[in-house]
Design a protein around this motif. Sequence first.
Motif, PDB file in Angstrom:
ATOM      1  N   ARG A  31      43.308   4.084  13.008  1.00  0.00           N
ATOM      2  CA  ARG A  31      44.088   3.035  13.652  1.00  0.00           C
ATOM      3  C   ARG A  31      43.484   1.679  13.325  1.00  0.00           C
ATOM      4  N   TYR A  32      44.078   0.620  13.821  1.00  0.00           N
ATOM      5  CA  TYR A  32      43.726  -0.717  13.359  1.00  0.00           C
ATOM      6  C   TYR A  32      42.267  -1.093  13.571  1.00  0.00           C
ATOM      7  N   THR A  33      41.815  -0.932  14.809  1.00  0.00           N
ATOM      8  CA  THR A  33      40.537  -1.536  15.177  1.00  0.00           C
ATOM      9  C   THR A  33      39.732  -0.606  16.075  1.00  0.00           C
ATOM     10  N   MET A  34      38.424  -0.612  15.862  1.00  0.00           N
ATOM     11  CA  MET A  34      37.499   0.108  16.729  1.00  0.00           C
ATOM     12  C   MET A  34      36.638  -0.915  17.457  1.00  0.00           C
ATOM     13  N   GLY A  35      36.212  -0.569  18.645  1.00  0.00           N
ATOM     14  CA  GLY A  35      35.421  -1.525  19.407  1.00  0.00           C
ATOM     15  C   GLY A  35      34.399  -0.855  20.304  1.00  0.00           C
ATOM     16  N   TRP A  36      33.416  -1.643  20.701  1.00  0.00           N
ATOM     17  CA  TRP A  36      32.419  -1.230  21.691  1.00  0.00           C
ATOM     18  C   TRP A  36      32.594  -2.077  22.943  1.00  0.00           C
ATOM     19  N   PHE A  37      32.544  -1.413  24.080  1.00  0.00           N
ATOM     20  CA  PHE A  37      32.658  -2.069  25.369  1.00  0.00           C
ATOM     21  C   PHE A  37      31.532  -1.569  26.254  1.00  0.00           C
ATOM     22  N   ARG A  38      31.271  -2.288  27.343  1.00  0.00           N
ATOM     23  CA  ARG A  38      30.236  -1.831  28.264  1.00  0.00           C
ATOM     24  C   ARG A  38      30.620  -2.169  29.684  1.00  0.00           C
ATOM     25  N   GLN A  39      30.079  -1.387  30.593  1.00  0.00           N
ATOM     26  CA  GLN A  39      30.331  -1.611  32.012  1.00  0.00           C
ATOM     27  C   GLN A  39      29.054  -1.363  32.793  1.00  0.00           C
ATOM     28  N   ALA A  40      28.597  -2.414  33.442  1.00  0.00           N
ATOM     29  CA  ALA A  40      27.425  -2.319  34.305  1.00  0.00           C
ATOM     30  C   ALA A  40      27.882  -1.980  35.722  1.00  0.00           C
ATOM     31  N   PRO A  41      27.015  -1.391  36.529  1.00  0.00           N
ATOM     32  CA  PRO A  41      27.393  -1.046  37.903  1.00  0.00           C
ATOM     33  C   PRO A  41      27.901  -2.261  38.670  1.00  0.00           C
ATOM     34  N   GLY A  42      29.051  -2.113  39.293  1.00  0.00           N
ATOM     35  CA  GLY A  42      29.612  -3.186  40.092  1.00  0.00           C
ATOM     36  C   GLY A  42      30.297  -4.285  39.309  1.00  0.00           C
ATOM     37  N   LYS A  43      30.388  -4.111  37.983  1.00  0.00           N
ATOM     38  CA  LYS A  43      31.004  -5.135  37.151  1.00  0.00           C
ATOM     39  C   LYS A  43      32.188  -4.549  36.379  1.00  0.00           C
ATOM     40  N   GLU A  44      33.026  -5.449  35.913  1.00  0.00           N
ATOM     41  CA  GLU A  44      34.164  -5.014  35.112  1.00  0.00           C
ATOM     42  C   GLU A  44      33.715  -4.641  33.698  1.00  0.00           C
ATOM     43  N   ARG A  45      34.497  -3.782  33.081  1.00  0.00           N
ATOM     44  CA  ARG A  45      34.217  -3.435  31.699  1.00  0.00           C
ATOM     45  C   ARG A  45      34.464  -4.657  30.815  1.00  0.00           C
ATOM     46  N   GLU A  46      33.555  -4.888  29.865  1.00  0.00           N
ATOM     47  CA  GLU A  46      33.686  -6.057  29.017  1.00  0.00           C
ATOM     48  C   GLU A  46      33.543  -5.685  27.549  1.00  0.00           C
ATOM     49  N   GLY A  47      34.154  -6.487  26.704  1.00  0.00           N
ATOM     50  CA  GLY A  47      34.064  -6.266  25.276  1.00  0.00           C
ATOM     51  C   GLY A  47      32.726  -6.721  24.721  1.00  0.00           C
ATOM     52  N   VAL A  48      32.172  -5.926  23.828  1.00  0.00           N
ATOM     53  CA  VAL A  48      30.901  -6.240  23.190  1.00  0.00           C
ATOM     54  C   VAL A  48      31.135  -6.650  21.737  1.00  0.00           C
ATOM     55  N   ALA A  49      31.860  -5.805  21.017  1.00  0.00           N
ATOM     56  CA  ALA A  49      32.101  -6.071  19.597  1.00  0.00           C
ATOM     57  C   ALA A  49      33.283  -5.235  19.132  1.00  0.00           C
ATOM     58  N   SER A  50      33.911  -5.687  18.069  1.00  0.00           N
ATOM     59  CA  SER A  50      35.001  -4.925  17.471  1.00  0.00           C
ATOM     60  C   SER A  50      34.985  -5.135  15.961  1.00  0.00           C
ATOM     61  N   ILE A  51      35.650  -4.209  15.266  1.00  0.00           N
ATOM     62  CA  ILE A  51      35.729  -4.299  13.822  1.00  0.00           C
ATOM     63  C   ILE A  51      37.072  -3.757  13.374  1.00  0.00           C
ATOM     64  N   ASN A  52      37.766  -4.512  12.525  1.00  0.00           N
ATOM     65  CA  ASN A  52      39.092  -4.062  12.113  1.00  0.00           C
ATOM     66  C   ASN A  52      39.025  -3.299  10.789  1.00  0.00           C
ATOM     67  N   LYS A  53      40.183  -2.892  10.301  1.00  0.00           N
ATOM     68  CA  LYS A  53      40.236  -2.051   9.102  1.00  0.00           C
ATOM     69  C   LYS A  53      39.760  -2.792   7.858  1.00  0.00           C
ATOM     70  N   LEU A  54      39.763  -4.128   7.910  1.00  0.00           N
ATOM     71  CA  LEU A  54      39.237  -4.902   6.789  1.00  0.00           C
ATOM     72  C   LEU A  54      37.719  -5.027   6.864  1.00  0.00           C
ATOM     73  N   GLY A  55      37.157  -4.541   7.977  1.00  0.00           N
ATOM     74  CA  GLY A  55      35.712  -4.642   8.139  1.00  0.00           C
ATOM     75  C   GLY A  55      35.262  -5.944   8.759  1.00  0.00           C
ATOM     76  N   THR A  56      36.197  -6.705   9.299  1.00  0.00           N
ATOM     77  CA  THR A  56      35.860  -7.982   9.908  1.00  0.00           C
ATOM     78  C   THR A  56      35.367  -7.762  11.328  1.00  0.00           C
ATOM     79  N   PRO A  57      34.126  -8.156  11.620  1.00  0.00           N
ATOM     80  CA  PRO A  57      33.584  -7.937  12.960  1.00  0.00           C
ATOM     81  C   PRO A  57      33.815  -9.133  13.882  1.00  0.00           C
TER      82      PRO A  57
END
Length: 126
Positions: A31-57
């Motif tokens: 699919r188009y894009t893969m990503g890493w997300f994180r969630q700390a206790p008591g906090k909302e999930r947030e985006g860390v990094a992503s990379i698309n099919k062209l390899g653009t981070p």
Amino acid sequence: QVQLLESGGGSVQAGGSLRLSCAASKYTYSRYTMGWFRQAPGKEREGVASINKLGTPGYADSVKGRFTISQDNAKNTLYLQMNSLKPEDTAMYYCASSAACSGDGCHRHISLFDLWGQGTQVTVSS
């Protein structure tokens, strides 16, 4: 059927490094894009990094210069190299796949990621 499987989490001291891996099914990875997300206790999930099919981070400001996202297309595997870890990086880390976002800032649009792994815990002690 498990489509995304994270590994590589653990406990490290501040300043240390970890490398997360996310093994994906061929369909999920294509699919188009893969990503890493994180969630700390008591906090909302947030985006860390992503990379698309062209390899653009793309990176969140909080991890820019410390984390590197990469992919091995032959292995359908996504990676997150995390260096200079800080206690505030402590969280459950998830990888995810999107078929709806193809730019370099997809990690900012969590709602566009619809396939998720179960997560891997990262704990950084001071």
